[in-house]
Motif scaffolding. Sequence first.
Motif, PDB file in Angstrom:
ATOM      1  N   SER A   1      16.233  40.735  33.276  1.00  0.00           N
ATOM      2  CA  SER A   1      14.634  40.767  32.526  1.00  0.00           C
ATOM      3  C   SER A   1      15.828  42.019  32.099  1.00  0.00           C
ATOM      4  CB  SER A   1      13.819  41.557  33.741  1.00  0.00           C
ATOM      5  OG  SER A   1      13.322  40.260  34.130  1.00  0.00           O
ATOM      6  N   ASP A   2      16.687  42.520  32.120  1.00  0.00           N
ATOM      7  CA  ASP A   2      17.402  43.625  31.158  1.00  0.00           C
ATOM      8  C   ASP A   2      16.797  45.442  31.708  1.00  0.00           C
ATOM      9  OD1 ASP A   2      19.002  45.874  29.324  1.00  0.00           O
ATOM     10  OD2 ASP A   2      17.716  44.887  27.525  1.00  0.00           O
ATOM     11  N   GLN A   3      17.274  45.088  33.142  1.00  0.00           N
ATOM     12  CA  GLN A   3      15.738  46.570  34.131  1.00  0.00           C
ATOM     13  C   GLN A   3      16.880  47.207  34.505  1.00  0.00           C
ATOM     14  OE1 GLN A   3      12.713  43.931  35.417  1.00  0.00           O
ATOM     15  NE2 GLN A   3      11.260  44.567  34.415  1.00  0.00           N
ATOM     16  N   LEU A   4      18.296  47.364  33.695  1.00  0.00           N
ATOM     17  CA  LEU A   4      19.629  48.590  35.842  1.00  0.00           C
ATOM     18  C   LEU A   4      19.653  49.089  34.284  1.00  0.00           C
ATOM     19  CD1 LEU A   4      21.939  44.972  36.019  1.00  0.00           C
ATOM     20  CD2 LEU A   4      20.025  46.420  37.740  1.00  0.00           C
ATOM     21  N   PRO A   5      18.659  50.238  34.909  1.00  0.00           N
ATOM     22  CA  PRO A   5      19.342  51.484  34.232  1.00  0.00           C
ATOM     23  C   PRO A   5      20.095  51.890  33.382  1.00  0.00           C
ATOM     24  CG  PRO A   5      18.932  51.754  36.748  1.00  0.00           C
ATOM     25  CD  PRO A   5      19.295  50.491  36.330  1.00  0.00           C
ATOM     26  N   ALA A   6      20.311  52.819  32.799  1.00  0.00           N
ATOM     27  CA  ALA A   6      22.038  53.549  32.345  1.00  0.00           C
ATOM     28  C   ALA A   6      22.575  54.068  33.382  1.00  0.00           C
ATOM     29  CB  ALA A   6      21.765  54.304  30.622  1.00  0.00           C
ATOM     30  N   SER A   7      23.842  54.562  33.900  1.00  0.00           N
ATOM     31  CA  SER A   7      24.412  55.102  34.660  1.00  0.00           C
ATOM     32  C   SER A   7      24.155  56.501  34.304  1.00  0.00           C
ATOM     33  CB  SER A   7      25.557  54.313  34.542  1.00  0.00           C
ATOM     34  OG  SER A   7      25.984  54.917  33.706  1.00  0.00           O
ATOM     35  N   LYS A   8      24.403  57.117  34.946  1.00  0.00           N
ATOM     36  CA  LYS A   8      24.033  58.246  34.698  1.00  0.00           C
ATOM     37  C   LYS A   8      24.947  59.102  35.371  1.00  0.00           C
ATOM     38  CE  LYS A   8      20.040  57.737  33.703  1.00  0.00           C
ATOM     39  NZ  LYS A   8      19.700  58.621  32.203  1.00  0.00           N
ATOM     40  N   THR A   9      25.694  60.033  34.402  1.00  0.00           N
ATOM     41  CA  THR A   9      27.355  60.613  34.734  1.00  0.00           C
ATOM     42  C   THR A   9      27.506  62.087  34.253  1.00  0.00           C
ATOM     43  OG1 THR A   9      28.807  58.389  34.026  1.00  0.00           O
ATOM     44  CG2 THR A   9      29.949  60.596  33.967  1.00  0.00           C
TER      45      THR A   9
END
Length: 613
Positions: free
Chosen positions: A493-501
């Motif tokens: 569903s394209d619901q994986l959030p962007a990673s935070k770095t």
Amino acid sequence: METLDLVVIGAGIFGLAVAKTFRQLNPSKTLAILDSGSSLGGVWGKDRLYPTLKTNNMLGTFEYPDFPMTTDAFGVRSGEHMSGEVMYRYLTRYAEHFGILGLIRYRTAVISAEHQCSAQGGWILTIRHGESQHRLFAHKLVIAAGFTSEPVLPRIQGQEQFDAPIFHSRDLVKHADTQGTANWVTVLGGTKSAWDAVYAYASKGIQVHWIIRESGHGPVWMAPPFVTPLKKWLEKLVHTRMLAWLSPCIWGGVDGYAGIRSFYHRTAIGRAVTDAFWSVLGNDILTLNKYDSHPETKKLKPWSHPMFTASSFSILNYPTRIFDLVRNGAVRVHVADVTSLSTRTVHLSDGTQLETDLLCCATGWKHVPPVRFLPEGIDRELGLPHVPSESGLFTPEAVARADEEIFSLFPRLKDQPVQNRKLKPIPDTSASTTTNTTRSSTTLTPWTLYRFMVPPSARFLQTRDIAFAGSLLNFSTFMVAHAQALWITAYFSDQLPASKTKKTKKTKTETKTKTLADLRRETLLHARFGRWRYPAGHGAQFPDFVFDGLPYLDLLVRDLGLRVRRKGGWLAEVTEPYGPEDYRELVGEFVDKLKGVEAGGGEGRGDYLFRVG
């Protein structure tokens, strides 16, 4: 042609978890679970249960996080292993509770899956049910058949003249009558399934010839439920963070303790500590089992180093001591190869001839999915085992770079244990009819899936219409099934959030989206890591691990944007074992996170995985 939003192939632990989670988050979408068997459960299916079958795990460590197995409901008490019948009832009630039981179509085999080369993707499945054959269209497809679907049976000279049953340990229940009629039986193999078959017969008073192949991997490590001088519960031991640090793990460090891992694996002092840990663990098991106390039990000592052994590291879960059956002569162990068969006789490479009433083969499984993927040649893009090519991931240059990185992080892996120099694969009775290649598995790449679930190719990262659940072996089965199901559902569903770095100590956290090149590099690194980390297991073929289960869960939970550290404080985090209870609210946490994103106008949403092009 029937059209479904999701089709799951396999109604075992992983398939049920995917169907349940997808339905939870997408209640209006259509789905079906297809299984070639006559019941749900996979390994724990009704048609695979025999009386002495039990779980390696004890109550509390082998259950879905959001569906606890209680003593009142299932009659299993603390400190007990679950019977096969209990596991079948448990999985059935799970499917009933979450409303997916009626979505399972039994005795339904998927012959082929043809990808539709369009922007929307999707799969046309050719289905066989009984004598009829038809097709259906699936917008999304999950392969959850696992690695215990298609057995490998050896091809042995003279088997046509044997005049007695020859069967795989999978079919022990179909030959249950032999436990009352046979006088002498022969079991071939050193896996846990072989131990189980030996016990099933010998505990009934039947004489057993147990053959450990001289050209095989030898007997598996069999541990008591409680190990080390501190008598720690093994299933909990492998999920304790401070002990997981002692296992070299390429995907470790997500928990925020990368410095400690670096000390253990990149310094001489740290490596001495880790070597001592594995030595204590191995020696404790050898001592507790008293292998050297009898010439026959001595033949069952493992041939592999404990650190390099993967999920074949198993647990003694029998109501009486199996070693007593070996010592009193009920079981006779032979370390030799089977050279041929004649009438009710097994001939061994050392000249021994064994008269027997049957031959039970615990000789492993095919590690390719029982589905033919089309169009021809799509295996490479899917990340399935395939012949390496110049344009694929496994170029000599890419493999060399991956190995260099692995050895720089874990110098201990350069010192590989000497496996059996006589090792050779078992010749199968027939070539697989479901794969796109008939080449020997030794010439093929390993499974190469991003996060061990999705193909790292531009085509499939655009369509997001296929994932593989349970294409790995580990001690963390139900927890991993739960986390993978949520990850796959979010991915579709394209619901994986962007990673935070964090860029630096002084700058704010930045959002980072991985490129396709990043994914491919990471996928190759993880696949190649198995070759060096678990040479005594299946690491060179597919993900197969023990102490690396908790770090893998960390990886998936972080991808979902949820809390990795789930204990109450630093001391508890590193010393208390993780269990299903720690992931009980995972789906709810993810739903709440999505609601927060939507309330914020979509800020924070993004494609975590890739930028195509």
